[in-house]
Motif scaffolding. Structure first.
Motif, PDB file in Angstrom:
ATOM      1  N   ASN A   1      13.035 -99.982  38.590  1.00 24.68           N
ATOM      2  CA  ASN A   1      11.868 -99.496  39.315  1.00 24.68           C
ATOM      3  C   ASN A   1      10.893-100.584  39.764  1.00 24.68           C
TER       4      ASN A   1
ATOM      5  N   SER B   1      21.456 -91.340  40.207  1.00 25.15           N
ATOM      6  CA  SER B   1      20.339 -90.641  39.568  1.00 25.15           C
ATOM      7  C   SER B   1      20.788 -89.289  39.036  1.00 25.15           C
ATOM      8  N   ARG B   2      20.142 -88.851  37.981  1.00 29.33           N
ATOM      9  CA  ARG B   2      20.530 -87.604  37.335  1.00 29.33           C
ATOM     10  C   ARG B   2      20.290 -86.399  38.225  1.00 29.33           C
TER      11      ARG B   2
ATOM     12  N   PHE C   1      16.932 -94.490  36.182  1.00 33.96           N
ATOM     13  CA  PHE C   1      17.412 -94.775  37.540  1.00 33.96           C
ATOM     14  C   PHE C   1      16.694 -93.834  38.505  1.00 33.96           C
ATOM     15  N   PRO C   2      16.188 -94.354  39.648  1.00 35.34           N
ATOM     16  CA  PRO C   2      15.346 -93.550  40.543  1.00 35.34           C
ATOM     17  C   PRO C   2      16.076 -92.347  41.142  1.00 35.34           C
ATOM     18  N   ASP C   3      15.339 -91.264  41.341  1.00 37.67           N
ATOM     19  CA  ASP C   3      15.892 -90.066  41.971  1.00 37.67           C
ATOM     20  C   ASP C   3      16.388 -90.381  43.371  1.00 37.67           C
TER      21      ASP C   3
ATOM     22  N   THR D   1      19.134 -91.747  44.467  1.00 32.70           N
ATOM     23  CA  THR D   1      19.631 -93.116  44.651  1.00 32.70           C
ATOM     24  C   THR D   1      21.041 -93.280  44.089  1.00 32.70           C
TER      25      THR D   1
END
Length: 337
Positions: free
Chosen positions: A146, A229-230, A274-276, A278
């Motif tokens: 981030n 990302s999740r 981990f960024p959304d 992505t």
């Protein structure tokens, strides 16, 4: 702080001072290189993700990436009989990242009420050390995914994901290799859509296409992975888990499905923070954290005015992509409307 806690904490202070060869750990001191290396090893071992990437001590505060574990094609043949000289492929031909290790504070405080709970345990020192190293490990991962800048003074309220602490891996790609980034397909849309009527039919299609952003010799590497990302994996895995639960009554059926998840034929890495929206394609060996040897400072302090003890630490750190030709980044992914 209870009396038994005071005795345990004083023992911890003495132990840390002895390891570092200083009279007292209650004043600021330079962590010895050997102890710094041991501390870095503890930080790395505290999370599964850090164990899979590189954590490297470097002498210089600034420099060029070491290109750990990366290389282009090197096989060939030279007609030496015709007077030609064999010339090994140099790693300088790689698209290298550069690094600057910047001072990063890793300060942790524990209320007396917390450490009082640990005082009765013989492993008090181990518990305290683990609490400190675990948080440092999580902070480093958060910064790596981030971080966008290294502000002179950080602000956790406005940058809750530590965006202003250091320049992380994703930002390195955006700045140093923008040709390997997809953040929109329709100019001005500011997004990449998936699903019926979208830019891509599925998340798998996104990955298949993004692989083409890698240097040609990297596209079929056996160690390529997808960091995703999740929120993007949620619907895909939810369907798979529901299907698995109906056809398999074993308790570990769902976790097996998640563990075996693949996108575009590549294994999926569930990376913390981990960024959304992505997706990043690379190898785990292509991601590194460099720390400058001899740069770690520490100060353990009793702070009765706050009813706590505090551990003040700092380290000069940098986040590095070893080979920029071995990474592809897709951002702003959304479900098609």
């Amino acid at each position: 702080m209870r009396n038994e806690t005071r005795i345990a904490f004083n023992g911890y202070l003495s132990h840390v001072a002895k390891l570092n060869g200083v009279p007292s750990a209650a004043v600021k001191f330079n962590v010895t290189p050997a102890i710094q290396q041991r501390l870095e090893a503890k930080i790395r071992e505290s999370t599964d993700f850090l164990r899979k990437i590189n954590l490297v001590g470097v002498t210089d505060q600034q420099g060029e990436a070491l290109s750990l574990g990366t290389k282009g094609p090197g096989a060939g043949r030279t007609n030496t009989g015709a007077g030609n000289r064999r010339n090994p492929v140099s790693r300088t031909s790689l698209t290298k990242d550069s690094y600057t290790c910047v001072k990063t504070d890793f300060d942790t405080a524990f209320l007396y009420s917390e450490v009082d709970q640990w005082a009765a345990h013989p492993e008090f020192q181990t518990l305290l050390t683990a609490a400190i190293t675990d948080q440092q490990a999580l902070d480093r991962i958060m910064i790596g995914f981030n971080g966008t800048s290294a502000a002179p003074e950080t602000n956790l309220a406005t940058n809750p994901l530590l965006q202003d602490v250091n320049v992380g891996w994703l930002q390195k790609v955006r700045v140093s290799a923008p040709e390997r980034v997809i953040d929109e397909l329709v100019e001005g849309s500011g997004k990449v859509t998936i699903g019926e009527g979208g830019d891509y039919a599925s998340l798998d299609s996104v990955v298949y296409d993004a692989v083409q952003l890698l240097d040609p010799w990297h596209r079929n590497r056996p160690d390529l992975v997808v960091l995703v990302s999740r929120n993007l994996m949620h619907s895909k895995l939810l369907k798979a888990v529901d299907k698995g639960a109906k056809s398999n009554e074993e308790e570990n059926a769902a976790s097996d499905i998640i563990t075996r998840a693949r996108l575009g034929g590549l294994p999926v890495i569930d990376a913390p923070f981990f960024p959304d929206g992505t997706v990043m394609i690379t190898t785990l060996a292509n991601l590194s954290i460099y720390y400058q040897t001899g740069s770690r400072r520490r100060h353990l302090k009793d702070e009765p005015e706050f009813d706590r003890i505090a551990d003040y630490q700092s380290s000069n750190d940098a986040y590095v992509i070893e080979d920029l030709g071995l990474v592809a980044l897709v951002e702003n992914i959304e479900e098609a409307a």
